[in-house]
Design a protein around this motif. Sequence first.
Motif: not given
Length: 174
Positions: A120-126, A138-145, A149-151, A153-161
């Motif tokens: 997750l880059f700058d909370s803007e691109y995944v 196998l490679g990466s898939e870049v998702l749009g902005p 927010a969904e990812f 939330q995943h970052r924040d949940a991981a770091l909180a624990r």
Amino acid sequence: MTTSSRTLGDLFDTFQREAFRLETLDDYSNSGNVDAYHAFLAGEPQPDDYNAGWVEELRSHTGKGKRVYRAHILRRPLTDYLRFELGWGYQKNMSGGEEFYILDVTGKPNPLDAVPDFWLFDSEYVAVMNYDATGRYLGSEVLGPERAAEFAQHRDAALARAEPFTEWWAKYGA
């Protein structure tokens, strides 16, 4: 999934503030550094230039005040690969300024069980990182902005624990 025309490399070249990685696998041994992994398994010492290219890239980012950090979801006992990644990789990468956190789910449910590996880059691109069952990249898939927010939330949940790697390693490291 919505894909943008940006690549993972583009995101590393252009992020301004932070790059976060979530790691969820216990074996990436078929994705790179195969020779180093075999040297580790054979009990050889870590070469001085191990991961030198990545450490140099890290320094180029962290030297500009950018943050590069990751959380790894894992269970004990550690696989051989995790002992290698944490013992050789994380230790070396910290010299370039990368920060590490461990979300140890030993004996408890994984709160992010269905979440894939991602950057997750700058909370803007995944960039979702895709692997096969053997840990081969196998490679990466870049998702749009619109998915950021969904990812975040995943970052924040991981770091909180999670706990800082150095504290976790002092208790459970090899």
